[in-house]
Design a protein around this motif. Sequence first.
Motif, PDB file in Angstrom:
ATOM      1  N   GLY A  82       0.752  -1.130   0.082  1.00 24.82           N
ATOM      2  CA  GLY A  82      -0.055   0.021   0.055  1.00 24.82           C
ATOM      3  C   GLY A  82       0.715   1.440   0.207  1.00 24.82           C
ATOM      4  N   ALA A  83       2.023   1.119   0.040  1.00 23.07           N
ATOM      5  CA  ALA A  83       3.055   2.237   0.023  1.00 23.07           C
ATOM      6  C   ALA A  83       4.469   1.861  -0.639  1.00 23.07           C
ATOM      7  CB  ALA A  83       3.172   2.699   1.329  1.00 23.07           C
ATOM      8  N   ILE A  84       5.010   2.984  -1.481  1.00 20.90           N
ATOM      9  CA  ILE A  84       6.338   2.510  -2.143  1.00 20.90           C
ATOM     10  C   ILE A  84       7.391   2.237  -1.272  1.00 20.90           C
ATOM     11  CG2 ILE A  84       6.548   5.155  -2.416  1.00 20.90           C
ATOM     12  CD1 ILE A  84       7.329   2.061  -4.944  1.00 20.90           C
ATOM     13  N   GLU A  85       7.430   2.875  -0.040  1.00 21.97           N
ATOM     14  CA  GLU A  85       8.687   2.794   0.688  1.00 21.97           C
ATOM     15  C   GLU A  85       8.587   1.443   1.481  1.00 21.97           C
ATOM     16  OE1 GLU A  85      10.901   5.020   4.625  1.00 21.97           O
ATOM     17  OE2 GLU A  85       9.090   5.785   3.786  1.00 21.97           O
ATOM     18  N   THR A  86       7.299   1.004   1.715  1.00 21.12           N
ATOM     19  CA  THR A  86       7.433  -0.371   2.458  1.00 21.12           C
ATOM     20  C   THR A  86       7.383  -1.494   1.321  1.00 21.12           C
ATOM     21  OG1 THR A  86       4.981  -0.192   2.566  1.00 21.12           O
ATOM     22  CG2 THR A  86       6.442   0.156   4.582  1.00 21.12           C
ATOM     23  N   ASP A  87       7.020  -1.154   0.032  1.00 20.81           N
ATOM     24  CA  ASP A  87       7.048  -2.217  -1.043  1.00 20.81           C
ATOM     25  C   ASP A  87       8.753  -2.326  -1.336  1.00 20.81           C
ATOM     26  OD1 ASP A  87       4.395  -2.680  -1.256  1.00 20.81           O
ATOM     27  OD2 ASP A  87       4.057  -1.326  -3.032  1.00 20.81           O
ATOM     28  N   LEU A  88       9.213  -1.178  -1.580  1.00 24.54           N
ATOM     29  CA  LEU A  88      10.564  -1.400  -2.108  1.00 24.54           C
ATOM     30  C   LEU A  88      11.670  -1.988  -0.683  1.00 24.54           C
ATOM     31  CD1 LEU A  88      11.134   2.059  -3.693  1.00 24.54           C
ATOM     32  CD2 LEU A  88      10.716  -0.126  -4.654  1.00 24.54           C
ATOM     33  N   ARG A  89      11.120  -1.696   0.515  1.00 20.63           N
ATOM     34  CA  ARG A  89      11.981  -2.226   1.601  1.00 20.63           C
ATOM     35  C   ARG A  89      11.712  -3.678   1.514  1.00 20.63           C
ATOM     36  NH1 ARG A  89       9.691   0.317   5.995  1.00 20.63           N
ATOM     37  NH2 ARG A  89      10.958   1.983   5.512  1.00 20.63           N
ATOM     38  N   ALA A  90      10.392  -4.266   1.343  1.00 15.08           N
ATOM     39  CA  ALA A  90      10.339  -5.590   0.926  1.00 15.08           C
ATOM     40  C   ALA A  90      11.048  -6.233  -0.160  1.00 15.08           C
ATOM     41  CB  ALA A  90       8.674  -5.903   0.966  1.00 15.08           C
ATOM     42  N   LEU A  91      11.045  -5.529  -1.147  1.00 15.74           N
ATOM     43  CA  LEU A  91      11.936  -6.121  -2.166  1.00 15.74           C
ATOM     44  C   LEU A  91      13.347  -6.318  -1.987  1.00 15.74           C
ATOM     45  CD1 LEU A  91      10.329  -4.214  -5.302  1.00 15.74           C
ATOM     46  CD2 LEU A  91      10.406  -7.012  -4.909  1.00 15.74           C
ATOM     47  N   LEU A 158      14.861   2.616 -11.594  1.00 13.76           N
ATOM     48  CA  LEU A 158      14.649   2.557 -10.279  1.00 13.76           C
ATOM     49  C   LEU A 158      14.885   1.075  -9.511  1.00 13.76           C
ATOM     50  CD1 LEU A 158      11.258   3.857  -8.281  1.00 13.76           C
ATOM     51  CD2 LEU A 158      12.331   1.700  -7.767  1.00 13.76           C
ATOM     52  N   LEU A 159      14.789   0.188 -10.145  1.00 17.25           N
ATOM     53  CA  LEU A 159      15.280  -0.849  -9.539  1.00 17.25           C
ATOM     54  C   LEU A 159      16.691  -1.296  -9.482  1.00 17.25           C
ATOM     55  CD1 LEU A 159      12.408  -3.145 -11.173  1.00 17.25           C
ATOM     56  CD2 LEU A 159      12.579  -2.476  -8.842  1.00 17.25           C
ATOM     57  N   LYS A 160      17.412  -0.862 -10.629  1.00 16.80           N
ATOM     58  CA  LYS A 160      18.797  -0.749 -10.673  1.00 16.80           C
ATOM     59  C   LYS A 160      19.459   0.159  -9.447  1.00 16.80           C
ATOM     60  CE  LYS A 160      19.212  -1.208 -15.796  1.00 16.80           C
ATOM     61  NZ  LYS A 160      19.644  -0.404 -16.903  1.00 16.80           N
ATOM     62  N   THR A 161      18.719   1.141  -8.982  1.00 13.27           N
ATOM     63  CA  THR A 161      19.208   2.029  -8.289  1.00 13.27           C
ATOM     64  C   THR A 161      19.100   1.196  -6.880  1.00 13.27           C
ATOM     65  OG1 THR A 161      18.776   4.068  -9.309  1.00 13.27           O
ATOM     66  CG2 THR A 161      18.895   4.300  -7.114  1.00 13.27           C
ATOM     67  N   LEU A 162      17.952   0.889  -6.525  1.00 17.42           N
ATOM     68  CA  LEU A 162      17.467  -0.053  -5.461  1.00 17.42           C
ATOM     69  C   LEU A 162      18.612  -1.322  -5.177  1.00 17.42           C
ATOM     70  CD1 LEU A 162      15.580  -0.486  -3.109  1.00 17.42           C
ATOM     71  CD2 LEU A 162      14.418  -2.040  -4.698  1.00 17.42           C
ATOM     72  N   ALA A 163      18.981  -1.945  -6.329  1.00 16.03           N
ATOM     73  CA  ALA A 163      19.730  -2.963  -6.189  1.00 16.03           C
ATOM     74  C   ALA A 163      21.333  -2.935  -5.940  1.00 16.03           C
ATOM     75  CB  ALA A 163      19.249  -4.086  -7.332  1.00 16.03           C
ATOM     76  N   GLU A 179      19.617  -6.144   6.643  1.00 17.36           N
ATOM     77  CA  GLU A 179      18.426  -5.178   6.564  1.00 17.36           C
ATOM     78  C   GLU A 179      18.913  -3.842   6.470  1.00 17.36           C
ATOM     79  OE1 GLU A 179      15.211  -5.977   9.319  1.00 17.36           O
ATOM     80  OE2 GLU A 179      14.943  -8.121   8.097  1.00 17.36           O
ATOM     81  N   ALA A 180      19.886  -3.455   7.304  1.00 17.58           N
ATOM     82  CA  ALA A 180      20.474  -1.770   7.231  1.00 17.58           C
ATOM     83  C   ALA A 180      20.694  -1.498   5.855  1.00 17.58           C
ATOM     84  CB  ALA A 180      21.256  -1.600   8.261  1.00 17.58           C
ATOM     85  N   THR A 181      21.308  -2.372   5.112  1.00 15.02           N
ATOM     86  CA  THR A 181      21.953  -2.102   3.609  1.00 15.02           C
ATOM     87  C   THR A 181      20.822  -1.822   2.837  1.00 15.02           C
ATOM     88  OG1 THR A 181      23.924  -3.700   4.152  1.00 15.02           O
ATOM     89  CG2 THR A 181      23.260  -3.107   1.916  1.00 15.02           C
ATOM     90  N   ALA A 182      19.520  -3.005   2.767  1.00 13.16           N
ATOM     91  CA  ALA A 182      18.398  -2.817   2.392  1.00 13.16           C
ATOM     92  C   ALA A 182      17.725  -1.342   2.550  1.00 13.16           C
ATOM     93  CB  ALA A 182      17.564  -3.914   2.431  1.00 13.16           C
ATOM     94  N   ASP A 183      17.574  -1.057   3.823  1.00  7.86           N
ATOM     95  CA  ASP A 183      16.675   0.017   4.098  1.00  7.86           C
ATOM     96  C   ASP A 183      17.516   1.284   3.664  1.00  7.86           C
ATOM     97  OD1 ASP A 183      15.267  -1.587   5.311  1.00  7.86           O
ATOM     98  OD2 ASP A 183      15.687  -1.124   7.361  1.00  7.86           O
ATOM     99  N   GLN A 184      18.795   1.485   3.630  1.00  6.03           N
ATOM    100  CA  GLN A 184      19.590   2.638   3.110  1.00  6.03           C
ATOM    101  C   GLN A 184      19.442   2.728   1.396  1.00  6.03           C
ATOM    102  OE1 GLN A 184      20.966   5.031   4.223  1.00  6.03           O
ATOM    103  NE2 GLN A 184      22.588   5.803   2.908  1.00  6.03           N
ATOM    104  N   ALA A 185      19.247   1.320   0.872  1.00  7.77           N
ATOM    105  CA  ALA A 185      19.047   1.532  -0.680  1.00  7.77           C
ATOM    106  C   ALA A 185      17.697   2.056  -1.088  1.00  7.77           C
ATOM    107  CB  ALA A 185      19.237  -0.047  -1.101  1.00  7.77           C
ATOM    108  N   ILE A 188      18.218   5.688  -0.772  1.00  5.18           N
ATOM    109  CA  ILE A 188      18.596   6.432  -1.686  1.00  5.18           C
ATOM    110  C   ILE A 188      17.834   6.483  -2.928  1.00  5.18           C
ATOM    111  CG2 ILE A 188      20.556   6.102  -3.442  1.00  5.18           C
ATOM    112  CD1 ILE A 188      22.040   5.039  -1.026  1.00  5.18           C
ATOM    113  N   THR A 189      17.035   5.492  -3.438  1.00  9.18           N
ATOM    114  CA  THR A 189      15.965   5.124  -4.359  1.00  9.18           C
ATOM    115  C   THR A 189      15.297   6.142  -4.575  1.00  9.18           C
ATOM    116  OG1 THR A 189      17.015   2.910  -4.692  1.00  9.18           O
ATOM    117  CG2 THR A 189      14.893   3.525  -5.725  1.00  9.18           C
ATOM    118  N   LEU A 190      14.575   6.307  -3.329  1.00  7.15           N
ATOM    119  CA  LEU A 190      13.372   7.097  -3.221  1.00  7.15           C
ATOM    120  C   LEU A 190      13.779   8.547  -3.257  1.00  7.15           C
ATOM    121  CD1 LEU A 190      11.021   5.580  -0.553  1.00  7.15           C
ATOM    122  CD2 LEU A 190      10.428   5.809  -3.008  1.00  7.15           C
TER     123      LEU A 190
END
Length: 209
Positions: A82-91, A158-163, A179-185, A188-190
């Motif tokens: 339901g939100a882009i931030e939590t969607d990207l965090r899950a990815l 966007l997905l390249k920037t995330l990964a 998980e801290a690495t994922a959350d920082q990504a 940055i992406t957003l």
Amino acid sequence: MQSAQAVARPIGRGAKVRAAVHAATLAELLDKGYAALTVENVAQRAGVHKTTVYRRWTDRESLLVDALAEHLATDIPVPDTGAIETDLRALARSLVQTFTSPTGRAILAAMFTGAAHLPQIAAARRHVFDDRLTRAEPVIARAIERGEVPRDTDVAELLKTLAAPIYLRLLITAEPVDEATADQAVRITLAAARARALRPVYASKPTAE
């Protein structure tokens, strides 16, 4: 007690055979690495005759590519929180969890070191990214409709920037990945997306005078 390579009971045909062979391929990759991977050992572990494997895959390279592509395409679910931030965090967290697991590390070793020189492996990496891109498109489309990112956001960028920060640590710097690495990504992406830094890039053509 039988060894991990002991022949299992005969299994059915079709999808069951494919699933068993894929699982056996990844297990062999984890146990022995790409250099020692053989069709014969995969068949033995899967509980099928090697001719059954060769009817579906021409060699160990095609078998490995198929197993890797299927595993990576299905291992990371596409969220809808339901939100882009939590969607990207899950990815991003799923990506971290996948590639820091023993099987994930074995897959990375095969795709980027042991078998990296094979054209089939390069094709598999592209297939995996394209599949993940296609499956993640609805995440970005929903975010655009909710006004969370600009309408001209390039999904692939966007997905390249995330990964990218995750793969950099996994493959280049060998820094801790968690998980801290994922959350920082995600942060940055957003920030990049909302600053309209992830718009499509078109090749400019000279205009006629």
